[in-house]
Design a protein around this motif. Structure first.
Motif, PDB file in Angstrom:
ATOM      1  N   GLY A 359     -26.127  -4.881  -2.294  1.00 21.90           N
ATOM      2  CA  GLY A 359     -25.840  -6.244  -2.730  1.00 21.90           C
ATOM      3  C   GLY A 359     -25.301  -7.140  -1.636  1.00 21.90           C
ATOM      4  N   LEU A 360     -25.189  -6.640  -0.413  1.00 17.79           N
ATOM      5  CA  LEU A 360     -24.624  -7.443   0.668  1.00 17.79           C
ATOM      6  C   LEU A 360     -25.646  -8.430   1.225  1.00 17.79           C
ATOM      7  N   ASP A 361     -25.147  -9.541   1.726  1.00 15.46           N
ATOM      8  CA  ASP A 361     -25.993 -10.561   2.338  1.00 15.46           C
ATOM      9  C   ASP A 361     -26.466 -10.055   3.702  1.00 15.46           C
ATOM     10  N   ALA A 364     -25.143 -12.226   6.705  1.00 20.09           N
ATOM     11  CA  ALA A 364     -23.717 -12.152   7.013  1.00 20.09           C
ATOM     12  C   ALA A 364     -23.311 -10.760   7.495  1.00 20.09           C
ATOM     13  N   TYR A 365     -24.022  -9.734   7.039  1.00 24.75           N
ATOM     14  CA  TYR A 365     -23.636  -8.358   7.374  1.00 24.75           C
ATOM     15  C   TYR A 365     -24.770  -7.646   8.130  1.00 24.75           C
ATOM     16  N   GLN A 366     -25.371  -8.373   9.061  1.00 23.97           N
ATOM     17  CA  GLN A 366     -26.529  -7.829   9.768  1.00 23.97           C
ATOM     18  C   GLN A 366     -26.172  -6.564  10.551  1.00 23.97           C
ATOM     19  N   GLN A 367     -25.060  -6.620  11.320  1.00 24.76           N
ATOM     20  CA  GLN A 367     -24.669  -5.453  12.124  1.00 24.76           C
ATOM     21  C   GLN A 367     -24.299  -4.260  11.251  1.00 24.76           C
ATOM     22  N   LEU A 368     -23.600  -4.522  10.153  1.00 25.25           N
ATOM     23  CA  LEU A 368     -23.208  -3.436   9.252  1.00 25.25           C
ATOM     24  C   LEU A 368     -24.438  -2.756   8.660  1.00 25.25           C
ATOM     25  N   LEU A 369     -25.405  -3.540   8.222  1.00 22.79           N
ATOM     26  CA  LEU A 369     -26.608  -2.972   7.620  1.00 22.79           C
ATOM     27  C   LEU A 369     -27.442  -2.221   8.661  1.00 22.79           C
TER      28      LEU A 369
END
Length: 711
Positions: A359-361, A364-369
């Motif tokens: 559910g993350l954007d 906004a959370y490109q590095q995390l994903l």
């Protein structure tokens, strides 16, 4: 300095060897297995030196370790084996089948004695008196039932030996150039225990190229004197001897040149032969033979060229063997299992992170994903690598059958050859341990029921030697193990007749595959008489039940008069599997993907109800039993408007059933957790797994569900 040595000896006496017991037992087991394989493969008509030397080394390693740890019974038996093997490798005796038999029996007895020591001395020790006597008789050249000694015939191409006294070689002095043989007299002592000096003799026997040694009679009290021929320097010898005796107790001097007849020949013996016992030296021309043979080369230069070639050919092999041994380590299987469990937990944690990150954007959370995607890939690679550690080759299983088949064929009076294919195919260690017994029964069955007697085979135009083939291969995500023989095959009429006698419903319209499945019925046997090998009808049903417990299947193909083939299909591992997750109410269940055939939507009108409330569904002109998982597992239904309208067809034991579920959730790899060891055995459930959201899902036993529908 002598006092210092005594203190060191005392410390060594208090040293605890028990910490090395397990390593010794494992290595002794490996040596016995290797010896057994080499004995079974030995060509008695033309046994080569490398094979005989290898068998001798196995016996010598076991004897040395047994003596070190105080297992005198094993040491005594293997010492007698050494005596026989030494005469064989020196070509003083001709190998005969009785020698192979007694050596195999001695290996079995050694296993039994070692197992007793490993268990702390529990149980009654095996008597080896008869074996020792038989080995001694054979080593003396006597064949049971025959008084003529078995003496090896001299090689036809060997040149006549020159007289020993001709052209005596001059004795080199202590200042000889490096590489030249020296005649020495070495005095060891005084010693509290003169037998300590025996270790010096062992060094010359175990280290190729060190030289030759023999006892010199008339040594002073508590002192041993040896005559030695070697190319090593005094300093090198002292450094070697220091492992067993103090340097101050060693005196090295040049041998007195008395010129007595035969002195040079005696110096080339590897061990003293004055006691009448067969020496344990290397045979002529052996790889790594002591350089003491150089004295004989002066008199007979012709055979020296092939010896040099043999040594040169052996050197690369020795280097390769040393390299292979250095690339492996021993690891306790519990540590491997713990590592696999931890990786399984890591896979579950990674699945949870992946599910929570959906559910993350992405902006906004490109590095995390991106990091989670890398974690997913690395976790899968790690999982595959760790799972491969538990995979062991099928040769571990196949290696035990040549000996078993040899003994069984001799007992039945048959001639059988075993062919193995695909020994390098790998299978999970847990499966290997559980598949051994079923395969053993199948091989015994082929030898007893399948392979005919030699006279019968010749009458049918076959070779008198029957062939049993064991093969293993990967097919998809499974391993297929086949046991084939070229014997008489299955008789359709005989099986149907036996089935009717037992009250089993059969008909002539049954297909061959259905008739062959009848032999898996409990108590079913086509044997005319019961023997200690077979005929009780308690084998094939156990084989099928054990393989089914491993999520495997058994298939039979046969042609009467030509042979039979039994195919066993197993998953590669029990720790991880591909599964299909299905939803029933609020619950999630996992179906093994290897059992799933198809899935489809169904209307209520397509399901027919028969006697006792059982349901059937028609799928392409075939009626299948319907199993509603909601009823089987008593799943509570909170949404009364929702109903099960999807069917998943699964297959097991040659039959199919349709499972009624609410929805198909997906397909993924699952880490299998043993439910029985953590909770208790649950009917129709083979295990459990943890899903990405942390919930527990049950893995269904499709074989159990099929049997439930059938009965």
């Amino acid at each position: 300095m002598a006092e210092t040595y005594q203190e060191g000896s005392g410390a060594g006496a208090d040293f605890d060897l028990s910490q090395f017991y397990q390593i010794f037992f494992e290595e002794a087991g490996e040596n016995l297995d290797q010896m057994e394989q080499m004995l079974l493969n030995l060509d008695l008509s033309s046994a080569n030196d490398e094979e005989l030397n290898g068998i001798f080394r196995c016996a010598h390693s076991i004897k040395g370790g047994s003596a070190t740890f105080g297992f005198s019974d094993v040491a005594e038996l293997t010492h007698q084996m050494e005596s026989l093997l030494d005469r064989l490798r020196r070509h003083e005796l001709q190998p005969i089948p009785q020698m192979v038999d007694v050596l195999l029996e001695s290996a079995d007895a050694s296993r039994s004695l070692l197992a007793r020591h490993q268990a702390g001395g529990q149980g009654e020790a095996v008597s080896t008196t008869s074996l020792v006597r038989r080995i001694s008789d054979l080593a003396a050249g006597l064949v049971p039932g025959d008084t003529a000694p078995v003496v090896a015939a001299p090689p036809p191409s060997a040149p006549a030996p020159a007289p020993v006294a001709a052209a005596p070689a001059p004795k080199p002095s202590s200042s000889s150039a490096p590489g030249q043989a020296r005649q020495l007299e070495i005095q060891i002592g005084p010693l509290d225990r003169p037998e300590q000096a025996d270790a010096i003799k062992e060094l010359f026997r175990d280290i190729p190229g060190l030289g030759a040694i023999r006892d010199v009679p008339g040594s002073p009290p508590n002192t041993r004197v040896f005559a030695v021929e070697t190319t090593s320097t005094n300093d090198d010898l002292l450094d070697l001897f220091a492992f067993h005796v103090a340097k101050e107790q060693v005196l090295i001097r040049d041998a007195a040149g008395d010129g007595s007849a035969g002195a040079d020949d005696e110096a080339t013996a590897a061990v003293d032969t004055s006691g009448g016992e067969a020496p344990y030296g290397f045979f002529n021309g052996a790889p790594g033979a002591p350089l003491g043979e150089a004295t004989q080369a002066v008199h007979a230069p012709a055979p020296q060229a092939p010896k040099a070639a043999t040594r040169a050919a052996a050197e690369p092999k020795a280097a390769m063997q040393a390299q292979m041994e250095s690339t492996t380590i021993r690891v306790d299987v519990k540590k491997v299992d713990q590592l696999i469990n931890l990786v399984g937990e890591l896979v579950i944690t990674q699945a949870m992170l992946a599910q929570n990150s959906r559910g993350l954007d992405a902006g906004a959370y490109q590095q995390l994903l991106a990091g989670l995607a890398d974690l997913d890939r690395n976790t899968r690679d790690l999982q595959e690598s760790v799972m491969s550690i538990r995979m062991i080759p099928m040769s571990i299983v196949f290696s035990r059958f040549p000996r078993m088949l040899r003994d069984l064929a001799n007992k039945l009076g048959k001639k059988v050859e075993l062919v193995t294919l695909g020994e390098a195919t790998e299978l999970d260690k847990g499966l290997v341990e559980k598949i051994t017994d079923p395969l053993t029964h199948l091989v015994r069955n082929s030898c007893d029921h399948g392979i005919e007697m030699p006279a019968d085979r010749l009458a049918k135009g076959k070779s008198e030697h029957g062939t049993i083939t064991l093969s293993a291969s990967h097919q998809g995500g499974s391993i297929v193990i086949e046991v084939r023989d070229d014997g008489r095959g299955l008789s359709r009429e005989k099986i149907l007749s036996k089935a009717q006698e037992r009250g089993i419903e059969v008909s002539e319209q049954m297909s061959d595959a259905e008739v062959w499945q009848l032999i898996f019925a409990p108590g079913f046997s086509t044997a005319d008489e019961v023997t200690d090998v077979s005929g009780r009808g308690v084998g094939m049903d156990v084989v099928k039940r054990n393989i089914a417990a491993l999520n495997g299947s058994v298939e039979i193909d046969s042609a009467e008069g030509y042979g039979m083939k039994v195919s066993v299909r197993l998953p590669l591992t029990l720790a991880i599997m591909d599964g299909m997750s299905v939803g029933v109410g609020e619950e999630v269940y996992i179906l093994p993907l290897s059992s799933v055939v198809e899935s489809f939507q169904v209307n209520a009108d397509d399901v027919s109800t028969v006697a006792q409330g059982s349901q059937l569904v028609k799928v392409r002109d075939e009626y299948m039993p319907v199993i509603a998982l909601e009823k089987i597992f008593q799943v509570p239904r909170f949404d009364l408007n929702k109903s099960s309208n999807i069917m998943v067809v699964v297959e097991a034991d040659g039959s199919r059933v349709a499972l009624l579920v609410d929805e198909l959730l997906g397909q993924h790899q699952v880490v299998v957790k043993n439910l029985e060891s953590n909770y208790r055995k649950v009917p129709n459930v083979s295990g459990a797994t943890i899903l990405g959201d942390g919930t527990v899902a049950l893995i269904l036993d499709t074989g159990g569900l099929v049997r439930r529908a059938r009965h």
